[in-house]
Write a protein that holds these residues in place. Sequence first.
Motif, PDB file in Angstrom:
ATOM      1  N   PRO A   1     -18.848   0.784 -10.897  1.00  0.00           N
ATOM      2  CA  PRO A   1     -17.616   0.590 -11.673  1.00  0.00           C
ATOM      3  C   PRO A   1     -16.397   1.165 -10.950  1.00  0.00           C
ATOM      4  N   LEU A   2     -15.301   0.429 -10.997  1.00  0.00           N
ATOM      5  CA  LEU A   2     -14.063   0.877 -10.381  1.00  0.00           C
ATOM      6  C   LEU A   2     -13.353   1.879 -11.298  1.00  0.00           C
ATOM      7  N   PRO A   3     -12.512   2.749 -10.738  1.00  0.00           N
ATOM      8  CA  PRO A   3     -11.805   3.741 -11.562  1.00  0.00           C
ATOM      9  C   PRO A   3     -10.925   3.091 -12.621  1.00  0.00           C
ATOM     10  N   ALA A   4     -10.678   3.814 -13.693  1.00  0.00           N
ATOM     11  CA  ALA A   4      -9.875   3.281 -14.797  1.00  0.00           C
ATOM     12  C   ALA A   4      -8.448   2.957 -14.361  1.00  0.00           C
ATOM     13  N   ASP A   5      -7.931   3.709 -13.364  1.00  0.00           N
ATOM     14  CA  ASP A   5      -6.554   3.482 -12.922  1.00  0.00           C
ATOM     15  C   ASP A   5      -6.468   2.533 -11.725  1.00  0.00           C
ATOM     16  N   PHE A   6      -7.555   1.855 -11.412  1.00  0.00           N
ATOM     17  CA  PHE A   6      -7.619   0.960 -10.248  1.00  0.00           C
ATOM     18  C   PHE A   6      -6.706  -0.250 -10.424  1.00  0.00           C
ATOM     19  N   LEU A   7      -5.918  -0.545  -9.360  1.00  0.00           N
ATOM     20  CA  LEU A   7      -5.094  -1.747  -9.357  1.00  0.00           C
ATOM     21  C   LEU A   7      -5.440  -2.685  -8.209  1.00  0.00           C
ATOM     22  N   ARG A   8      -5.784  -2.136  -7.053  1.00  0.00           N
ATOM     23  CA  ARG A   8      -6.073  -2.986  -5.902  1.00  0.00           C
ATOM     24  C   ARG A   8      -6.904  -2.213  -4.881  1.00  0.00           C
TER      25      ARG A   8
ATOM     26  N   THR B   1       0.844  -1.204   0.000  1.00  0.00           N
ATOM     27  CA  THR B   1       0.000   0.000   0.000  1.00  0.00           C
ATOM     28  C   THR B   1       0.879   1.254   0.000  1.00  0.00           C
ATOM     29  N   TRP B   2       1.504   1.511  -1.138  1.00  0.00           N
ATOM     30  CA  TRP B   2       2.416   2.647  -1.280  1.00  0.00           C
ATOM     31  C   TRP B   2       1.683   3.972  -1.118  1.00  0.00           C
ATOM     32  N   ASN B   3       2.295   4.895  -0.379  1.00  0.00           N
ATOM     33  CA  ASN B   3       1.697   6.215  -0.236  1.00  0.00           C
ATOM     34  C   ASN B   3       1.541   6.916  -1.580  1.00  0.00           C
ATOM     35  N   MET B   4       2.518   6.741  -2.460  1.00  0.00           N
ATOM     36  CA  MET B   4       2.494   7.432  -3.750  1.00  0.00           C
ATOM     37  C   MET B   4       1.349   6.966  -4.640  1.00  0.00           C
ATOM     38  N   ALA B   5       0.842   5.756  -4.390  1.00  0.00           N
ATOM     39  CA  ALA B   5      -0.203   5.190  -5.252  1.00  0.00           C
ATOM     40  C   ALA B   5      -1.570   5.182  -4.589  1.00  0.00           C
ATOM     41  N   MET B   6      -1.675   5.697  -3.369  1.00  0.00           N
ATOM     42  CA  MET B   6      -2.940   5.665  -2.649  1.00  0.00           C
ATOM     43  C   MET B   6      -3.882   6.741  -3.185  1.00  0.00           C
ATOM     44  N   ALA B   7      -5.132   6.367  -3.360  1.00  0.00           N
ATOM     45  CA  ALA B   7      -6.139   7.308  -3.863  1.00  0.00           C
ATOM     46  C   ALA B   7      -7.489   7.014  -3.214  1.00  0.00           C
ATOM     47  N   ARG B   8      -8.372   8.004  -3.264  1.00  0.00           N
ATOM     48  CA  ARG B   8      -9.735   7.859  -2.745  1.00  0.00           C
ATOM     49  C   ARG B   8     -10.720   8.275  -3.831  1.00  0.00           C
ATOM     50  N   LYS B   9     -11.880   7.640  -3.794  1.00  0.00           N
ATOM     51  CA  LYS B   9     -12.891   7.999  -4.787  1.00  0.00           C
ATOM     52  C   LYS B   9     -14.270   7.592  -4.294  1.00  0.00           C
ATOM     53  N   GLY B  10     -15.248   8.408  -4.648  1.00  0.00           N
ATOM     54  CA  GLY B  10     -16.643   8.063  -4.409  1.00  0.00           C
ATOM     55  C   GLY B  10     -17.244   7.489  -5.680  1.00  0.00           C
ATOM     56  N   LEU B  11     -17.706   6.258  -5.632  1.00  0.00           N
ATOM     57  CA  LEU B  11     -18.224   5.575  -6.814  1.00  0.00           C
ATOM     58  C   LEU B  11     -19.734   5.711  -6.891  1.00  0.00           C
ATOM     59  N   THR B  12     -20.252   5.896  -8.076  1.00  0.00           N
ATOM     60  CA  THR B  12     -21.698   5.941  -8.297  1.00  0.00           C
ATOM     61  C   THR B  12     -22.134   4.701  -9.061  1.00  0.00           C
ATOM     62  N   ALA B  13     -23.363   4.300  -8.827  1.00  0.00           N
ATOM     63  CA  ALA B  13     -23.876   3.071  -9.427  1.00  0.00           C
ATOM     64  C   ALA B  13     -24.029   3.215 -10.944  1.00  0.00           C
TER      65      ALA B  13
END
Length: 202
Positions: free
Chosen positions: A78-85, A49-61
């Motif tokens: 749907p998960l973000p386009a840049d989602f990895l884990r 869980t690298w700090n440089m790669a951590m992100a937050r997002k609110g997902l809509t249905a």
Amino acid sequence: MADYVSIANRVAIRIGEEEIRTPGDDNHFARTVAAVWDEVRQGCIREHTWNMAMARKGLTADAAVLAGDIYPWAYSFPLPADFLRLVEVLNLPGDRYQIEGRAILCDDLGPVYIRYLKDVPETALWDAGFVGYFAAELEKTVGVRISGSSYDVARGERNAMRMLSKAISADARENPPVEMDLTGWEGAYLGGEMPGAFPRPA
């Protein structure tokens, strides 16, 4: 600051190959690095869980997904386009959602708030520890393809583990320590009272 060429050349030096000048160099080493670069990068980011790669997002249905197609769940996010884990879902307990494919399924209307690891293609955004770990993993992948049986796989594995350990240690130090609540026994040991205990006599 590390860039594509400098990272690739760290690998070239370790496996005894000629260094490259540009990402587009047309030789066996350069083409091999280019072929595996994205795959190795994404694998390395997923590893911690690298700090440089951590992100937050609110997902809509996704309104186009019918509940019958995702039964027994009601909504697909749907998960973000840049989602990895996925790191965590911030507003749902673990038994109230499920990941399938590139979506989170649940029965809540949303939004669903998540913390996740995103892909970070730009080397300028990588910290030094991650650069070292990525280079070590790139060396392992490229070394076998370039040098075959002459590449020392065990040595490469040891180097990658060492670089990962160093990078995780440095990454952890960037965040403040998390204060944990004392358990009942710890509180009693430090002079407090056990939860539910009778009051001490005056």
